[in-house]
Scaffold this motif. Structure first.
Motif, short mmCIF file in Angstrom:
data_model
loop_
_atom_site.label_atom_id
_atom_site.label_comp_id
_atom_site.label_asym_id
_atom_site.label_seq_id
_atom_site.Cartn_x
_atom_site.Cartn_y
_atom_site.Cartn_z
N UNK A 85 0.81 -1.21 0.00
CA UNK A 85 0.00 0.00 0.00
C UNK A 85 0.84 1.26 0.00
N UNK A 86 1.97 1.23 0.73
CA UNK A 86 2.88 2.39 0.73
C UNK A 86 3.47 2.60 -0.66
N UNK A 87 3.90 1.51 -1.30
CA UNK A 87 4.46 1.60 -2.65
C UNK A 87 3.42 2.17 -3.62
N UNK A 88 2.17 1.76 -3.44
CA UNK A 88 1.11 2.24 -4.32
C UNK A 88 0.90 3.74 -4.13
N UNK A 89 0.93 4.22 -2.89
CA UNK A 89 0.76 5.65 -2.64
C UNK A 89 1.92 6.47 -3.21
N UNK A 90 3.14 5.90 -3.18
CA UNK A 90 4.29 6.63 -3.68
C UNK A 90 4.35 6.67 -5.20
N UNK A 91 3.87 5.62 -5.84
CA UNK A 91 4.01 5.52 -7.30
C UNK A 91 2.83 6.09 -8.08
N UNK A 92 1.68 6.26 -7.45
CA UNK A 92 0.49 6.69 -8.17
C UNK A 92 -0.04 7.99 -7.58
N UNK A 93 -0.35 8.90 -8.47
CA UNK A 93 -0.92 10.20 -8.08
C UNK A 93 -2.29 10.39 -8.75
N UNK A 94 -3.17 9.40 -8.58
CA UNK A 94 -4.48 9.47 -9.22
C UNK A 94 -5.58 9.90 -8.25
N UNK A 95 -5.18 10.40 -7.09
CA UNK A 95 -6.17 10.86 -6.14
C UNK A 95 -6.68 9.80 -5.19
N UNK A 96 -6.28 8.56 -5.37
CA UNK A 96 -6.69 7.47 -4.48
C UNK A 96 -5.50 7.09 -3.61
N UNK A 97 -5.76 6.86 -2.34
CA UNK A 97 -4.70 6.55 -1.39
C UNK A 97 -5.06 5.29 -0.61
N UNK A 98 -4.03 4.54 -0.34
CA UNK A 98 -4.20 3.33 0.48
C UNK A 98 -4.22 3.73 1.95
N UNK A 99 -5.28 3.36 2.65
CA UNK A 99 -5.39 3.64 4.08
C UNK A 99 -6.23 2.55 4.73
N UNK A 100 -5.97 2.33 6.02
CA UNK A 100 -6.64 1.30 6.79
C UNK A 100 -7.27 1.93 8.02
N UNK A 101 -8.18 1.18 8.64
CA UNK A 101 -8.92 1.71 9.79
C UNK A 101 -8.15 1.59 11.09
N UNK A 102 -7.29 0.57 11.19
CA UNK A 102 -6.53 0.39 12.41
C UNK A 102 -5.53 1.54 12.57
#
Length: 654
Positions: A592-609
């Motif tokens: 999820x961190x890698x996805x947030x760093x590589x993509x700037x499409x306005x969607x972010x990986x986040x969890x509830x915990x």
């Protein structure tokens, strides 16, 4: 004819005393009989305590003696062999009399203090459709004793004709009445079996099965055993606990089918696995051989494959079909027709052996009533007619009523203005009646939908309705469906395994179906999306959760975690909880961190915990500040597929 040698006790102490006492009690003193004090105190000859007891009760049982029975000497030979009729039982003995035979045998046995068990007992039995004469039976007894080396030994033989098979009990004394030497009874079963074959030929009895066979030239040969004997553990379970053993179940369900397949030349590894699978059994290598085990309880007991059928032993199968081949997969995505074999029956160790026939009868009866149930449903579908609400006729009736009102106004009213006004009133009444009819039709259609009569019921819904009305076959069918679903779940868990990481989402929080470059996408009818890698399940999207399975290599594991992170990103983000093994959870969070760093499409990986989210944010900040993510590691998101309107992902790792 055949011979039966009752099992003797191993402690050499009155080997036949308790057994004969039990049999004689069942034969003459039933549980419901009243025990009389006079009878219990009556002295019976031959029941005194001696060194080798057992002759008294054995002779009493063999001769069917009782206090009321009378004995009558029928004949006596010059050798001292006499025939005595004891009640309805014809006996033969070489003792002084039938009444003193037990005492004579006991006194003779006392002369040999080394022989702890002088009682020898065997039974000669004939088939149910045979009726041998008394001379033939007693001749068979004397020939058998002579073959055993007990020609001059004391004996009592009694013919019993009160059962389906005529049989003769022979009780003999192992101790010789003159030399007082005990006869060695080693290999007595083989000796008596040979006697049966000889007597069948000499006296014209029907040939029976046994351990020895006689050819057309009169030579005896050891009979080949077609099937192996029952293992001792399985026999004890079925005898003492009255529970069906796994060996007994496997033999009953598969032995005949294996023989049929083998005789037709269609036996191989795949057919053997499929044949066993239909009965809920599996085949595996174990301790240098093949073992048959229960698929429902694979960790439980297993039996040797050669004990089930000699044709499926490991040497026999390897010699004919090569090395061992594992069972085919339950589902093969490349060839769907492979491995689709259902379990018709399963091993149920809790059922009694006596329930086998009852289970088969109930299964056959259940199949019949289910066929009748299906025929009733087909008749229901064939005769179903859509309910007629008469919509067109009812609207036409309102229109006709309006036209009749206008006609009446036209004939009775001469004033044009008043006539026009009454026309408008008729039109208003028509519109009002039609609006009320539409509301009424809506309620009627709603009622039809609620009662299930608007359209024909499906097979499952029709069965549910029949079950509510008390149909036993319908209830049985519903239970069969439930059992099938449980079986499919167990098979899926066995094939796929347990996930090492699971991402849980809120209800109805769905994600689109992805076309990953590294996975094969399969959409199931229930909405489940399976992502396969190398033909094996890698990630499964159930809607409310995403399961990530163990991979064989690190590269596949990275692709699986990246896909799970992408599926999480395309959710609403209101609720996302990652659970599972700590290492697997950290890998999903890292993807999820890698996805947030590589993509700037306005969607972010986040969890509830909160702790997991804090770890994600800290890792992302650390990599951004350390300038690890350079331009060569960044990629632009792949454009959407215009045809399928689904995102295509390819996520390299930094």
């Amino acid at each position: 004819m055949n011979v039966i040698i009752p099992t003797k006790r191993r402690d050499k102490k009155t080997s036949f005393n308790k057994l004969v006492s039990y049999v004689s009690t069942r034969a003459e003193k039933k549980e419901g009989d009243v025990v009389s004090a006079e009878i219990s105190n009556t002295h019976v000859p031959g029941t005194e305590y001696v060194t080798t007891p057992g002759f008294g009760r054995l002779i009493s049982y063999v001769g069917r003696e009782s206090q009321e029975s009378s004995t009558q000497i029928i004949s006596m030979s010059p050798e001292g062999i006499q025939r005595v009729l004891s009640g309805e039982v014809l006996c033969e003995t070489n003792c002084f009399s039938l009444g003193s035979a037990a005492a004579e045998m006991n006194m003779t046995a006392m002369q040999n203090r080394h022989c702890k068990d002088a009682v020898y007992h065997f039974i000669l039995s004939w088939q149910g459709d045979e009726d041998p004469t008394a001379d033939a039976i007693f001749s068979s007894v004397r020939y058998s004793l002579e073959s055993l080396g007990m020609k001059d030994h004391q004996y009592v033989a009694a013919i019993h004709r009160d059962t389906d098979n005529i049989h003769c009990h022979v009780s003999a004394n192992r101790v010789h009445p003159e030399t007082f030497r005990a006869q060695n009874m080693w290999n007595d079963a083989d000796t008596l079996q040979k006697c049966c074959r000889v007597l069948e030929r000499e006296l014209g009895f029907k040939v029976d099965n046994g351990s020895w066979n006689m050819d057309e030239y009169g030579d005896l040969h050891r009979a080949r055993r077609n099937m192996p004997a029952v293992p001792r553990g399985a026999a004890k379970r079925e005898i003492f606990s009255d529970r069906e053993s796994l060996h007994g179940y496997a033999v009953r369900e598969t032995r005949e089918a294996i023989s049929h397949v083998d005789e037709n030349g269609r036996l191989d590894w795949v057919s053997l696995h499929n044949l066993l699978h239909t009965s809920g059994l599996g085949l595996r290598e174990q301790n240098g051989g093949l073992a048959v085990y229960d698929l429902i309880r694979p960790e439980g007991i297993s039996v040797k494959a050669s004990d089930v059928h000699p044709a499926i032993s490991l040497p026999a199968m390897e010699q004919r079909f090569g090395g061992f081949q594992a069972a085919p997969p339950t589902f093969n995505p490349e060839c769907p027709e492979d491995g689709i074999v259902t379990m018709d029956t399963v091993y149920m160790p809790q059922l009694h052996v006596r329930d086998q026939d009852i289970r088969r009868e109930r299964r056959e009866a259940r199949a019949v009533v289910r066929e009748i149930l299906r025929a009733r449903f087909d008749a229901y579908r064939a005769g179903w007619e859509k309910p007629d609400l008469r919509v067109r006729a009812r609207f036409h009736q309102i229109s006709s009523h309006c036209m009749a009102m206008k006609s009446h106004v036209r004939q009775s009213v001469r004033d044009p203005l008043l006539r026009k006004l009454l026309y408008r009133v008729a039109e208003f009444e028509k519109m009002k009646a039609m609006a009320e009819l539409r509301l009424q039709l809506r309620e009627e259609r709603k009622e039809l939908a609620e009662t299930g009569t608007a359209r024909p019921l499906t097979w499952k819904h029709w069965v549910e309705r029949e079950a509510l009305q008390g149909n036993v076959a319908a209830v049985s069918q519903m239970r069969g469906w439930a059992y099938r679903d449980k079986r499919k779940t167990r098979q899926q868990e066995k094939t796929v395994g347990q996930p090492n990481a699971v991402v849980h989402f809120g209800p109805a929080d769905d994600a689109p179906l992805f076309r990953s470059n590294e996975h094969e996408t399969h959409l199931l009818r229930d909405g489940t999306v399976c992502y396969l890698r190398g033909g094996q399940p890698a990630v499964t999207d159930f809607g409310d959760r995403v399961e990530v399975y163990v991979s064989s290599d690190a590269k596949s594991d990275r692709f699986n975690n990246d896909l799970a992170a992408e599926l999480t990103v395309w959710r609403s983000g209101d609720h996302a909880v990652v659970q599972g093994e700590p290492t697997a959870v950290n890998r999903v969070l890292y993807s999820g961190v890698v996805r947030n760093l590589n993509n700037d499409d306005g969607r972010h990986f986040k969890v509830s915990d909160s702790k997991q989210q804090a770890s994600v944010i800290a890792t992302e900040i650390h990599y951004r500040q350390s300038d690890v993510i350079t331009e060569q590691h960044r990629i632009e998101r792949q454009p959407r597929d215009d045809e399928n309107n689904q995102p295509s992902i390819a996520l390299p790792r930094p």
